[in-house]
Design an enzyme around this catalytic site. Structure first.
Site, PDB file in Angstrom:
ATOM      1  N   GLU A   1      -4.765   7.844  -2.848  1.00 19.17           N
ATOM      2  CA  GLU A   1      -5.272   6.578  -2.308  1.00 19.17           C
ATOM      3  C   GLU A   1      -5.620   5.604  -3.441  1.00 19.17           C
ATOM      4  OE1 GLU A   1      -4.688   6.420   0.728  1.00 19.17           O
ATOM      5  OE2 GLU A   1      -5.751   4.629   1.376  1.00 19.17           O
TER       6      GLU A   1
ATOM      7  N   HIS B   1       0.835  -1.207   0.000  1.00 14.97           N
ATOM      8  CA  HIS B   1       0.000   0.000   0.000  1.00 14.97           C
ATOM      9  C   HIS B   1       0.872   1.260   0.000  1.00 14.97           C
ATOM     10  CE1 HIS B   1      -3.669   2.355   1.156  1.00 14.97           C
ATOM     11  NE2 HIS B   1      -2.759   3.142   1.703  1.00 14.97           N
ATOM     12  N   GLU B   2       1.804   1.326   0.938  1.00 18.32           N
ATOM     13  CA  GLU B   2       2.655   2.520   1.025  1.00 18.32           C
ATOM     14  C   GLU B   2       3.534   2.653  -0.218  1.00 18.32           C
ATOM     15  OE1 GLU B   2       1.977   4.761   3.164  1.00 18.32           O
ATOM     16  OE2 GLU B   2       0.639   3.478   4.336  1.00 18.32           O
TER      17      GLU B   2
ATOM     18  N   HIS C   1       1.779   4.657  -2.738  1.00 18.63           N
ATOM     19  CA  HIS C   1       1.932   6.096  -2.494  1.00 18.63           C
ATOM     20  C   HIS C   1       3.327   6.555  -2.926  1.00 18.63           C
ATOM     21  CE1 HIS C   1      -1.818   6.783  -0.413  1.00 18.63           C
ATOM     22  NE2 HIS C   1      -1.568   5.918   0.538  1.00 18.63           N
TER      23      HIS C   1
END
Ligand code: ZN
Length: 504
Positions: free
Chosen positions: A298, A268-269, A272
Site C-alpha cells: 500500500e 493507485h493500482e 501495486h
C-alpha cells in the site's frame, strides 16, 4: 543439506505456480466470467485451494526445514546457507507454521461461516440493519480469537491477527504510530474545516468514459508500467493481481461524472503493479517474488497516487496534456485551481471516498474497534454505538445509518480482522521512503515538473521493489530509511501541503 534445499525449492516453485493458476481463476471471475459461471467456478477454486493447502502443510516441508536448521529460535536456518536462501527458508517456515497451526476443521469452518456472513452482510447493508449481521460477526470474532490462540502471540491476541498481513508488526507498535497520527490529524482536519472550502465543481463535469480510459492508459505509460507485461481492465472493485512474473493485471472503474475515480484509481493500482513487476529476477518462481507485506504494498500505491499523482509538480507537466484531451471540460480552469480541486479535504462517512488527510482517521477508527473486540473490551452488539462515538471524535461527523457506518466495509464479513491497519501503515511507510528518496534525488520536484518519472521509478526498483519478500516490513524500513517506523514524515508532509493549499 544442499539436497534438502533443492527439494524445498522444488516444492516452493510448485506452490508458486499453483498460486498463479488460482490468480487466473480469480481475475477471470472478477473481470470476464458470466454471472452463471459462478457455481462451476467455486468448485474449481475450492478444488485448487485444497491442493495448495495440502502442499503448504505437507510434513515433508517440516522435515526439510529441520535439516536446514530452521526453527522458531533460528528462523534463518544454518549459517552455511547463502543469504538469499536463508531469507527464503525463513518465509517458507513462516507460512508453514501459519498453515499447520490452524487445524483443517477450523479452516473449513471459517470458510463456511464467512461465505454465509458475506451474503448476510450484503443484505444487512442494503437494509441498513446491523442486527441481521450481528450474530454472524459474533461468530467471526469468536473464530478469530481461536485463530489467534492457535497461531500464538506474546502480548495481545490481535498481534496474531495483524501478523497474517503485516509480518512481525504488533498491536502496541500500531497503537504508538496511530496515536501520533491522531494527535496531529484531528486538529489539522479541524483547521481545514474552518478554512474557506475549495471549489471542485470542475471534477464533476461529464468526462466521456472512452476518453477517460484512453487517458488512463496514457498515464500508465508515463508511469512506465510495461504493457507487454501487464493489462488494464475494468471491474466493480479495482484490484491488482499477478498471474506470473511477466503478467500483472490491473483493473479500474469509470464514473463519467467524477473522473478522479478512474484516474487516481488507475495510478493507485499502477503503484501495486510496478511493485509486482519489479521483484529481483533472482527471486523468480519463489515466494520471495511477492510484496513484503500489505502495508508495504500500500505504501507503493499511495506514493504514486498521492505523493506523485496529487502533487503540483506532476500536474505542471501533465495538466496541459490533460487539457488538450478534455478542452471543453477544463476550459477556464487553470493549473492551480485544478491542483486544489484534486486535493480538496472534507470529512466524509465512507472510507473508500476519503481524501488523503482524513483517510487514515477512518483506519484508526476501525483499528480501535477491532482491538477492543478482540481484547474483549467491546461486545459486537455495542459496535454501532462505538462506531458513532469514534466517528464523532475522529472526524467530527456521525453516520446517519449503519449502512454508511459500521456496515460499509466487506472485510469483517470475510473474516479479515487485523487487515485495516495496513492501509494507514502504507501512508506512514510511504512518506518515510519518500523522505529518503528526496535525499537521494534532490531534484525530484524538477524532474516531476518535466514529466520525467524515470529516476523515481528506478529508485523504487532498487530500494523497494526488487527486495520483494526477502525483508520483513520492519527490516525494509530500517534498511531504507535508517529508522524504525515513524508517523512524523507523513505528518510533516500533510501539514506542509495542506497549510499551503488551505492557507492555514
Ligand atoms: Zn491498494
Amino acid at each position: 543439506m544442499q539436497k534438502a534445499l533443492e527439494q524445498l525449492k522444488k516444492i516452493d516453485a510448485e506452490i508458486t505456480a499453483l498460486e498463479g493458476a488460482q490468480a487466473v481463476l480469480e481475475w477471470d471471475q472478477q473481470v470476464y466470467m458470466p454471472e452463471r459461471g459462478v457455481h462451476a467456478r467455486s468448485e474449481q477454486t475450492a478444488g485448487l485451494a485444497a491442493i495448495v493447502h495440502q502442499k503448504n502443510t505437507d510434513p515433508v516441508i517440516g522435515d526439510l526445514l529441520d535439516k536446514l536448521g530452521v526453527s522458531d529460535e533460528n528462523p534463518l536456518g544454518s549459517a552455511d546457507l547463502e543469504d538469499d536462501d536463508r531469507r527464503l527458508v525463513r518465509e517458507i517456515h513462516r507460512d508453514f507454521q501459519r498453515a499447520t497451526r490452524l487445524p483443517a476443521d477450523l479452516v473449513s469452518k471459517i470458510a463456511r461461516v464467512t461465505s454465509i456472513a458475506q451474503s448476510v452482510w450484503a443484505e444487512a447493508r442494503r437494509k441498513s440493519q446491523f442486527s441481521l449481521f450481528q450474530p454472524h460477526l459474533e461468530e467471526i470474532v469468536k473464530l478469530s480469537l481461536e485463530v489467534a490462540e492457535r497461531l500464538g502471540y506474546e502480548a495481545h491476541p490481535y498481534d496474531a491477527l495483524v501478523d497474517q498481513y503485516e509480518p512481525e508488526m504488533t498491536t502496541a507498535e500500531i497503537a504508538r504510530v496511530f496515536r501520533e497520527l491522531r494527535e496531529a490529524l484531528v486538529p489539522l482536519v479541524r483547521d481545514i474545516a474552518a478554512a474557506r472550502q475549495i471549489d471542485n465543481s470542475v471534477l464533476l463535469k461529464a468526462f466521456p468514459v472512452d476518453r477517460q480510459e484512453a487517458f488512463s492508459r496514457a498515464t500508465l505509460e508515463a508511469l512506465q508500467f510495461d504493457m507487454s507485461r501487464g493489462r488494464l481492465d475494468r471491474s466493480v472493485h479495482p484490484f491488482t493481481t499477478s498471474l506470473g512474473p511477466d503478467d500483472v493485471r490491473l483493473t479500474t472503474r469509470y464514473d463519467e461524472h467524477f473522473f478522479p475515480t478512474a484516474l487516481f484509481g488507475t495510478i493507485h493500482e499502477a503503484g501495486h503493479g510496478l511493485y509486482e513487476l519489479g521483484f529481483s529476477r533472482r527471486f523468480r518462481g519463489t515466494r520471495l517474488a511477492s510484496g513484503a507485506s500489505l502495508g508495504i504494498h500500500e505504501s507503493m500505491s499511495r506514493f504514486w497516487e498521492n505523493v506523485v499523482g496529487r502533487s503540483r509538480a506532476f500536474w505542471h507537466h501533465f495538466y496541459p496534456v490533460m487539457k488538450a484531451e478534455f478542452p471543453d471540460q477544463l476550459s477556464g480552469v487553470d493549473l492551480e485551481s485544478f491542483y486544489r480541486a484534486i486535493n480538496r479535504v472534507e470529512p466524509s462517512l465512507i472510507r473508500v471516498e476519503a481524501d488523503e488527510v482524513t483517510y487514515s482517521l477512518h483506519i484508526i477508527l476501525r483499528f480501535e474497534l477491532e482491538r477492543m473486540l478482540i481484547g474483549g473490551e467491546l461486545r459486537v452488539a455495542d459496535l454501532p454505538h462505538a462506531w458513532r462515538e469514534q466517528s464523532q471524535d475522529l472526524l467530527g461527523i456521525v453516520p446517519d445509518s449503519d449502512a454508511n457506518g459500521v456496515l460499509q466495509d466487506i472485510h469483517w464479513s470475510g473474516g479479515a480482522i487485523g487487515y485495516f491497519p495496513t492501509y494507514a501503515l502504507g501512508n506512514v511507510y510511504g512518506l518515510q521512503f519518500t523522505s529518503r528518496m528526496r535525499t537521494d534525488i534532490p531534484a525530484m520536484d524538477n524532474l516531476l515538473r518535466q514529466g520525467d518519472l524515470v529516476p523515481v521509478k528506478a529508485w523504487l526498483d532498487e530500494h523497494i521493489h526488487s527486495v520483494g519478500r526477502s525483508r520483513t516490513p520492519g527490516e525494509l524500513c530500517e534498511e531504507v530509511t535508517g529508522e524504525p517506523m515513524s508517523a512524523q514524515p507523513f505528518i510533516d508532509y500533510l501539514t506542509r501541503k495542506y497549510t499551503d493549499i488551505y492557507d492555514l
